[in-house]
Design a protein around this motif. Structure first.
Motif, PDB file in Angstrom:
ATOM      1  N   MET A   1     -37.250   7.170 -32.811  1.00  0.00           N
ATOM      2  CA  MET A   1     -36.583   8.018 -31.852  1.00  0.00           C
ATOM      3  C   MET A   1     -36.595   7.329 -30.486  1.00  0.00           C
ATOM      4  O   MET A   1     -37.634   6.934 -29.990  1.00  0.00           O
ATOM      5  CB  MET A   1     -37.275   9.373 -31.752  1.00  0.00           C
ATOM      6  N   LYS A   2     -35.454   7.162 -29.899  1.00  0.00           N
ATOM      7  CA  LYS A   2     -35.342   6.589 -28.569  1.00  0.00           C
ATOM      8  C   LYS A   2     -35.439   7.718 -27.543  1.00  0.00           C
ATOM      9  O   LYS A   2     -34.756   8.723 -27.654  1.00  0.00           O
ATOM     10  CB  LYS A   2     -34.004   5.877 -28.422  1.00  0.00           C
ATOM     11  N   VAL A   3     -36.304   7.542 -26.546  1.00  0.00           N
ATOM     12  CA  VAL A   3     -36.488   8.540 -25.495  1.00  0.00           C
ATOM     13  C   VAL A   3     -35.957   7.965 -24.194  1.00  0.00           C
ATOM     14  O   VAL A   3     -36.213   6.811 -23.860  1.00  0.00           O
ATOM     15  CB  VAL A   3     -37.984   8.894 -25.343  1.00  0.00           C
ATOM     16  N   VAL A   4     -35.199   8.764 -23.458  1.00  0.00           N
ATOM     17  CA  VAL A   4     -34.619   8.322 -22.190  1.00  0.00           C
ATOM     18  C   VAL A   4     -35.204   9.162 -21.062  1.00  0.00           C
ATOM     19  O   VAL A   4     -34.891  10.340 -20.941  1.00  0.00           O
ATOM     20  CB  VAL A   4     -33.077   8.472 -22.210  1.00  0.00           C
ATOM     21  N   PRO A   5     -36.097   8.578 -20.238  1.00  0.00           N
ATOM     22  CA  PRO A   5     -36.661   9.329 -19.124  1.00  0.00           C
ATOM     23  C   PRO A   5     -35.821   9.143 -17.856  1.00  0.00           C
ATOM     24  O   PRO A   5     -35.066   8.191 -17.728  1.00  0.00           O
ATOM     25  CB  PRO A   5     -38.043   8.711 -18.952  1.00  0.00           C
ATOM     26  N   GLY A   6     -35.969  10.056 -16.940  1.00  0.00           N
ATOM     27  CA  GLY A   6     -35.303   9.966 -15.645  1.00  0.00           C
ATOM     28  C   GLY A   6     -35.858  11.021 -14.722  1.00  0.00           C
ATOM     29  O   GLY A   6     -36.669  11.851 -15.117  1.00  0.00           O
ATOM     30  N   GLN A  24     -36.833  14.310 -19.581  1.00  0.00           N
ATOM     31  CA  GLN A  24     -36.863  13.375 -20.706  1.00  0.00           C
ATOM     32  C   GLN A  24     -35.865  13.858 -21.746  1.00  0.00           C
ATOM     33  O   GLN A  24     -35.874  15.021 -22.129  1.00  0.00           O
ATOM     34  CB  GLN A  24     -38.269  13.333 -21.296  1.00  0.00           C
ATOM     35  N   LEU A  25     -35.010  12.960 -22.187  1.00  0.00           N
ATOM     36  CA  LEU A  25     -33.993  13.269 -23.186  1.00  0.00           C
ATOM     37  C   LEU A  25     -34.270  12.516 -24.474  1.00  0.00           C
ATOM     38  O   LEU A  25     -34.772  11.391 -24.442  1.00  0.00           O
ATOM     39  CB  LEU A  25     -32.600  12.864 -22.673  1.00  0.00           C
ATOM     40  N   ASP A  26     -33.913  13.130 -25.611  1.00  0.00           N
ATOM     41  CA  ASP A  26     -33.989  12.387 -26.867  1.00  0.00           C
ATOM     42  C   ASP A  26     -32.690  11.600 -27.039  1.00  0.00           C
ATOM     43  O   ASP A  26     -31.813  11.625 -26.177  1.00  0.00           O
ATOM     44  CB  ASP A  26     -34.288  13.303 -28.061  1.00  0.00           C
ATOM     45  N   GLN A  30     -30.526  15.678 -25.803  1.00  0.00           N
ATOM     46  CA  GLN A  30     -31.180  16.969 -25.642  1.00  0.00           C
ATOM     47  C   GLN A  30     -32.439  16.814 -24.786  1.00  0.00           C
ATOM     48  O   GLN A  30     -33.179  15.838 -24.931  1.00  0.00           O
ATOM     49  CB  GLN A  30     -31.564  17.551 -27.004  1.00  0.00           C
ATOM     50  N   ILE A  31     -32.677  17.772 -23.903  1.00  0.00           N
ATOM     51  CA  ILE A  31     -33.886  17.741 -23.076  1.00  0.00           C
ATOM     52  C   ILE A  31     -35.089  18.034 -23.960  1.00  0.00           C
ATOM     53  O   ILE A  31     -35.130  19.050 -24.649  1.00  0.00           O
ATOM     54  CB  ILE A  31     -33.802  18.766 -21.931  1.00  0.00           C
ATOM     55  N   THR A  32     -36.065  17.125 -23.951  1.00  0.00           N
ATOM     56  CA  THR A  32     -37.279  17.311 -24.733  1.00  0.00           C
ATOM     57  C   THR A  32     -38.486  17.586 -23.846  1.00  0.00           C
ATOM     58  O   THR A  32     -39.511  18.050 -24.326  1.00  0.00           O
ATOM     59  CB  THR A  32     -37.572  16.076 -25.603  1.00  0.00           C
ATOM     60  N   ARG A  33     -38.365  17.287 -22.562  1.00  0.00           N
ATOM     61  CA  ARG A  33     -39.455  17.542 -21.625  1.00  0.00           C
ATOM     62  C   ARG A  33     -38.871  17.686 -20.237  1.00  0.00           C
ATOM     63  O   ARG A  33     -37.996  16.926 -19.837  1.00  0.00           O
ATOM     64  CB  ARG A  33     -40.458  16.396 -21.651  1.00  0.00           C
ATOM     65  N   LEU A  34     -39.373  18.667 -19.495  1.00  0.00           N
ATOM     66  CA  LEU A  34     -38.947  18.891 -18.118  1.00  0.00           C
ATOM     67  C   LEU A  34     -40.186  19.244 -17.320  1.00  0.00           C
ATOM     68  O   LEU A  34     -40.945  20.139 -17.699  1.00  0.00           O
ATOM     69  CB  LEU A  34     -37.927  20.028 -18.053  1.00  0.00           C
TER      70      LEU A  34
END
Length: 58
Positions: A1-6, A24-26, A30-34
């Protein structure tokens, strides 16, 4: 799974004048962490000490 933070930083004049938001988006976008953090340097020393005590007292 690639995770894209920002994230982003905000500066305002009201209740929480400065802070940072982390998102953090998957791989499907989709937002997986806020998470948001208010700038703790705006607190007086006594207020900060009270918060630390409350967070560390069982």
């Amino acid at each position: 799974m690639k995770v894209v933070p920002g994230g982003f930083e905000w500066i305002g004049e009201r209740t929480a004048p400065n802070g940072v938001a982390f998102i953090q988006l998957d791989e499907s976008g989709q937002i997986t962490r806020l998470a948001t953090v208010w700038d703790g340097t705006q607190l007086c020393a006594d207020c900060l000490a009270a918060l630390v005590l409350a967070a560390t007292t069982p």
